[in-house]
Design a protein around this motif. Structure first.
Motif, mmCIF file in Angstrom:
data_model
loop_
_atom_site.group_PDB
_atom_site.id
_atom_site.type_symbol
_atom_site.label_atom_id
_atom_site.label_comp_id
_atom_site.label_asym_id
_atom_site.label_seq_id
_atom_site.Cartn_x
_atom_site.Cartn_y
_atom_site.Cartn_z
ATOM 1 N N MET A 471 0.824 -1.201 0.000
ATOM 2 C CA MET A 471 0.000 0.000 0.000
ATOM 3 C C MET A 471 0.861 1.256 0.000
ATOM 4 N N SER A 472 0.638 2.118 -0.996
ATOM 5 C CA SER A 472 1.308 3.414 -1.087
ATOM 6 C C SER A 472 0.250 4.500 -0.945
ATOM 7 N N ASN A 473 0.168 5.082 0.251
ATOM 8 C CA ASN A 473 -0.846 6.098 0.526
ATOM 9 C C ASN A 473 -0.287 7.178 1.454
ATOM 10 N N SER A 474 1.054 7.291 1.471
ATOM 11 C CA SER A 474 1.661 8.265 2.374
ATOM 12 C C SER A 474 3.024 8.673 1.813
ATOM 13 N N PRO A 475 3.263 9.974 1.606
ATOM 14 C CA PRO A 475 2.315 11.046 1.885
ATOM 15 C C PRO A 475 1.145 11.022 0.901
ATOM 16 N N GLU A 476 -0.055 11.102 1.433
ATOM 17 C CA GLU A 476 -1.229 11.084 0.560
ATOM 18 C C GLU A 476 -1.252 12.327 -0.320
ATOM 19 N N VAL A 477 -0.931 13.478 0.263
ATOM 20 C CA VAL A 477 -0.849 14.731 -0.473
ATOM 21 C C VAL A 477 0.633 14.998 -0.745
ATOM 22 N N VAL A 478 1.032 14.912 -2.038
ATOM 23 C CA VAL A 478 2.449 14.908 -2.392
ATOM 24 C C VAL A 478 2.874 16.280 -2.916
ATOM 25 N N SER A 479 3.947 16.826 -2.311
ATOM 26 C CA SER A 479 4.469 18.138 -2.705
ATOM 27 C C SER A 479 5.890 18.062 -3.244
ATOM 28 N N GLN A 480 6.436 16.851 -3.384
ATOM 29 C CA GLN A 480 7.821 16.689 -3.809
ATOM 30 C C GLN A 480 7.924 15.471 -4.715
ATOM 31 N N LYS A 481 8.690 15.606 -5.807
ATOM 32 C CA LYS A 481 8.914 14.470 -6.692
ATOM 33 C C LYS A 481 9.800 13.440 -5.999
ATOM 34 N N GLY A 482 9.635 12.177 -6.382
ATOM 35 C CA GLY A 482 10.511 11.153 -5.847
ATOM 36 C C GLY A 482 9.826 9.830 -5.628
ATOM 37 N N LEU A 483 10.523 8.942 -4.915
ATOM 38 C CA LEU A 483 10.064 7.595 -4.613
ATOM 39 C C LEU A 483 9.048 7.646 -3.473
ATOM 40 N N LEU A 484 7.837 7.128 -3.726
ATOM 41 C CA LEU A 484 6.788 7.154 -2.707
ATOM 42 C C LEU A 484 6.761 5.852 -1.897
ATOM 43 N N TYR A 485 6.873 4.713 -2.566
ATOM 44 C CA TYR A 485 6.971 3.449 -1.830
ATOM 45 C C TYR A 485 7.507 2.380 -2.774
ATOM 46 N N ILE A 500 -2.469 12.411 -3.965
ATOM 47 C CA ILE A 500 -3.069 13.676 -4.386
ATOM 48 C C ILE A 500 -1.946 14.649 -4.750
ATOM 49 N N ASN A 501 -2.068 15.281 -5.899
ATOM 50 C CA ASN A 501 -1.085 16.257 -6.386
ATOM 51 C C ASN A 501 -1.214 17.555 -5.576
ATOM 52 N N ASN A 502 -0.116 18.000 -4.966
ATOM 53 C CA ASN A 502 -0.141 19.244 -4.197
ATOM 54 C C ASN A 502 0.869 20.258 -4.739
ATOM 55 N N PHE A 503 1.227 20.138 -6.015
ATOM 56 C CA PHE A 503 2.197 21.053 -6.599
ATOM 57 C C PHE A 503 1.507 22.339 -7.038
ATOM 58 N N ASP A 504 2.240 23.444 -6.934
ATOM 59 C CA ASP A 504 1.735 24.739 -7.359
ATOM 60 C C ASP A 504 1.354 24.654 -8.843
ATOM 61 N N PRO A 505 0.217 25.269 -9.252
ATOM 62 C CA PRO A 505 -0.215 25.165 -10.656
ATOM 63 C C PRO A 505 0.843 25.614 -11.652
ATOM 64 N N VAL A 506 1.609 26.668 -11.321
ATOM 65 C CA VAL A 506 2.638 27.142 -12.242
ATOM 66 C C VAL A 506 3.732 26.093 -12.393
ATOM 67 N N ASP A 507 4.163 25.512 -11.262
ATOM 68 C CA ASP A 507 5.194 24.474 -11.312
ATOM 69 C C ASP A 507 4.689 23.255 -12.073
ATOM 70 N N PRO A 621 9.902 11.491 -0.471
ATOM 71 C CA PRO A 621 9.062 12.408 0.302
ATOM 72 C C PRO A 621 8.699 11.827 1.666
ATOM 73 N N VAL A 622 8.640 12.693 2.669
ATOM 74 C CA VAL A 622 8.424 12.270 4.054
ATOM 75 C C VAL A 622 7.014 11.724 4.220
ATOM 76 N N ARG A 623 6.892 10.595 4.892
ATOM 77 C CA ARG A 623 5.602 9.970 5.173
ATOM 78 C C ARG A 623 4.762 10.859 6.077
ATOM 79 N N ASP A 624 3.418 10.882 5.848
ATOM 80 C CA ASP A 624 2.528 11.636 6.726
ATOM 81 C C ASP A 624 1.701 10.658 7.572
ATOM 82 N N VAL A 625 0.543 11.107 8.066
ATOM 83 C CA VAL A 625 -0.235 10.294 9.003
ATOM 84 C C VAL A 625 -0.987 9.159 8.312
ATOM 85 N N HIS A 626 -1.061 9.177 7.006
ATOM 86 C CA HIS A 626 -1.825 8.147 6.303
ATOM 87 C C HIS A 626 -1.030 6.848 6.236
#
Length: 766
Positions: A471-485, A500-507, A621-626
């Motif tokens: 299961m890959s669900n953390s960080p659920e809201v991702v703000s950085q490119k990289g290996l998730l799980y 969930i994509n959390n990148f700035d629209p311009v980026d 990216p750092v794992r969150d509470v999910h």
């Protein structure tokens, strides 16, 4: 005696046999002598055929029409055969080449610098006053007069003649007209339109011969036959300069409203009377916005000013200039509900409720959707049900709202009315929904029954189905490119990912983000297996909807595919690169695996130009509470025995740590818990003494899910909207008296645990 033969193009063509060279090189067709050969000498073998030139065999008699078959003849007789009477243009030739039974006295033709003169059975040709020698003379075969194809095509017509070795076809192209001739079947194509010819082509000594009538019809040649000299004189048609066509159009209305179909009348014409073969429309001078018809690129445009351009091509291949006009598209106004009320002042509990409403909108535009809500007037504004009330089962005042959407996509403002329900009971909610309702129907529960007060059902937890749950669900809201799980699976398993994509629209616009799932064999031996029930949903900013639809489709999915990985090989299971994944939007996916060897699965978030091989070098990216991790349970199996129950009972799932499956985080090497047990199937087998309704009641904050009965399709629960609070429920079916049925449930991505299943015997429905 001199006869004049003039043939012109016809709209419907019936063609004579076609003779075409079928060799592979540039020497296809007529072979000129020393002076006429642009390539120089043409060395031949003993039989007079060019060296290194493959000469196809003459077609067999069975490939010709019955009346076109060539009768057996003595050697050399083929060239002497004369046309049959009544054969169109060829009937102008002599029947046996004699006059009064005697050979005529042959007169030399008069040399005309404006004509080409050929003599039957003679290799000498006068090309606009110049004498040339042919390797194969014009001749009559089976009543048809044949001329060398390349000589007529290249020397007389000055056309382009090409041979396609792969398709065995010859193409003659001149002034925008393309004639394709087949050497393998009695067909030809005139500017792409297929026609049937009445005989197969012939090839002799490496030279392709073509019926004179076919050439005259297709390219408008003026041909004269002189019986006295047995000569064929060919005069090219007078070349009339082709004037380009003129593009012209007008809109049927001066302006249009956004969403309205824009219509334009094409009034293009050709000054020469040629047929308009092709049209091309363009929007705002943008070459990427072109199409053969306007409605393909400009059917229902948005508000604004647009420059519309048109150009056309005639049958000769000439294009007109672009012509342009500007059209104004007015804004599309949202519809407005102007009257809205219930059809009665009061309703009994359980009595069907109906409504009437009127609206204003553009007269040409339809209403395509309605959005209803209702709630108890005493409830919070956000504690409403997302559906049209068909009946209400509790006394009180209720607020009902309605929005409508037009075909353009505009929603109206909310219209509101009030419904009054009396204390008189016609039907209870349980009686009505459990008897007449559909799976997924919402239980409004305005009396605010607390389903937690139901008695605990007699339930037994059976042995879990073991396997590897990734299961890959953390960080659920991702703000950085990289290996998730990432982890390695073997045997039976399941892979779940939700981000969930959390990148700035311009980026995100500068570097479009992608979610990828990769399978890789990092061993030294081949690995095989299967991937089944592969399901993905999103991107969408409605996270609850993504989770519900993923679960619905996963339950119904029966697909399976073979996975084979050689040592060191990898394959992409999912890549969202073709989707526009915006900030705040979720992507979810899930699939099952059965692997005969170890396979490493990787979930990563990349930019549009990032390479898969670069993932090991990218950040984590750092794992969150999910929850995230690898677990050893795929399914939980529960048996519920209701044979001795006459009370309402309950079964609560995913309520605490004693039930949550534990595992490890492969990236951090830490123990983790699957809070809520995402990705784990619950198979609930129910046996009932009497007809017993089953309901689903979420105990968390937000919920939008699905269920599946064994040997049946999956159902949404709820079928419309979502549950904002724990006093709502969904009807999920009835277990008949003495029946045993199995229900499958999984906590949907984005929703909250725990959930309660209620079991209500028929004796308590009323």
């Amino acid at each position: 005696m001199r006869k004049i033969w003039t043939l012109f193009m016809a709209s419907t063509l019936f063609l004579s046999p076609i003779s075409i060279l079928a060799d592979e090189g540039e020497n296809t067709g007529i072979i000129l002598g020393q002076e006429g050969n642009p390539e120089g000498d043409n060395p031949t073998n003993e039989e007079g055929v060019e060296e290194n030139t493959q000469v196809p065999q003459l077609p067999s008699d069975e490939l010709l029409e019955q009346d076109e078959q060539v009768p057996p003849q003595e050697e050399g007789a083929l060239e002497e055969q004369v046309p049959e009477a009544g054969d169109g243009t060829d009937e102008l030739l002599p029947e046996d080449g004699t006059i009064d039974g005697e050979q005529p006295e042959v007169e030399l033709p008069v040399i005309d610098e404006d004509k080409v003169v050929l003599t039957l059975d003679s290799t000498t040709v006068f090309l606009y006053g110049e004498v040339k020698e042919l390797l194969l003379a014009p001749k009559v075969v089976a009543g048809r007069t044949y001329l060398p194809l390349r000589f007529v095509g290249e020397e007389i017509l000055e056309a382009k003649v090409d041979w396609n070795q792969e398709t065995r076809q010859i193409t003659v192209e001149k002034d925008g007209k393309i004639v394709v001739l087949s050497t393998t079947e009695p067909k030809a194509w005139i500017n792409g339109e297929e026609i049937v010819v009445d005989a197969m082509p012939i090839v002799e000594n490496g030279t392709t011969l073509l019926p004179v009538r076919f050439m005259s019809e297709q390219f408008e040649l003026l041909i004269e036959y002189d019986e006295a000299t047995r000569t064929i004189q060919i005069e090219k048609p007078i070349v009339v300069p082709n004037t380009p066509p003129v593009a012209a159009f007008e809109f049927l209305e001066e302006s249009y409203i956004a969403g309205q179909t824009v219509q334009a009348q094409d009034m293009s014409f050709d000054p020469d009377g040629h047929f308009i073969k092709e049209t091309l429309w363009m929007i705002d001078g943008d070459p990427s916005k072109t199409a053969a018809s306007l409605d393909k690129i400009f059917k229902t445009p948005k508000q604004g000013y647009y420059e519309i351009s048109l150009k056309v091509r005639d049958e000769k291949g000439l294009w007109s200039d672009w012509v342009s006009q500007t059209i104004m598209i007015l804004p599309n106004e949202a519809p407005e509900v102007i009257e809205f009320e219930a059809d009665q002042r009061e309703y009994k509990q359980g009595e069907p409720i109906t409504f009437s409403f009127e609206y204003e909108n553009e007269e040409w535009e339809s209403i395509v959707a309605e959005k209803w809500t209702y709630r108890d007037a005493k409830d919070a504004v956000n504690n409403y049900l997302f559906t049209k009330p068909t009946a209400i089962y509790t006394e009180g005042e209720y607020i009902v709202t309605l929005e409508i959407k037009d075909a353009y996509g505009n929603w109206s403002q909310k219209a509101q009315t009030t419904v009054t329900v009396t204390d008189e009971v016609l039907k209870t909610e349980f009686e009505d929904k459990f008897t007449n309702g559909q799976i997924g129907d919402t239980l409004d529960n305005f009396e605010k029954t607390n389903y937690q007060n139901y008695k605990e059902a007699d339930a037994v937890s059976l042995e879990d189905t073991k396997g590897t749950m990734f299961m890959s669900n953390s960080p659920e809201v991702v703000s950085q490119k990289g290996l998730l799980y990432e982890d390695t699976l073997i045997g039976q398993g399941r892979v779940l990912f939700h981000h969930i994509n959390n990148f700035d629209p311009v980026d995100n616009q500068m570097d479009r983000k992608r979610l990828v799932v990769i399978a890789e064999n990092r061993t030294e031996a081949p690995v095989t297996g299967t991937i089944s029930k592969l399901t993905t949903k999103g991107p969408s900013d409605d996270v609850l909807f993504v989770g519900q639809q993923l679960l619905l489709d996963y339950f119904n999915n029966t697909s399976s595919q073979i996975l084979t990985l050689q040592p060191g090989a990898r394959t992409v299971i999912y890549d969202s690169q073709n989707k526009n994944w915006l900030k705040g939007q979720a992507i979810s996916g899930m699939f099952d695996v059965a692997l005969e060897g170890p396979v490493t699965f990787t979930v990563a978030l990349l930019g549009q130009n990032d390479k898969i091989e670069d993932i090991p070098l990218m950040p984590r990216p750092v794992r969150d509470v999910h929850p995230r991790g690898t677990f050893d349970v795929l399914d939980k199996n529960i048996f519920v025995d209701l044979r001795d129950e006459d009370e309402n009972t309950k079964l609560v799932i995913g309520k605490g740590q004693d039930e949550w499956v534990t595992g490890y985080d492969a990236l951090l090497q830490e123990s983790v818990a699957n809070r809520g047990n995402f990705g784990i199937n619950y198979h609930i087998t129910i046996t009932a003494e009497e007809d017993t309704a089953v309901i689903l009641n979420p105990r968390g904050n937000m919920f939008k899910g699905a269920i599946k009965w064994e040997q049946d399709k999956a159902y949404l629960a709820p079928s419309v909207g979502y549950f904002p609070s724990s006093n709502r429920g969904a009807f999920v079916g009835v277990v008949k008296a003495g029946e045993t049925k199995t229900l499958t449930y999984m906590l949907p991505n984005g929703s909250s645990a725990p959930v309660l299943f209620g079991f209500i015997p028929e004796s308590n429905w009323r």
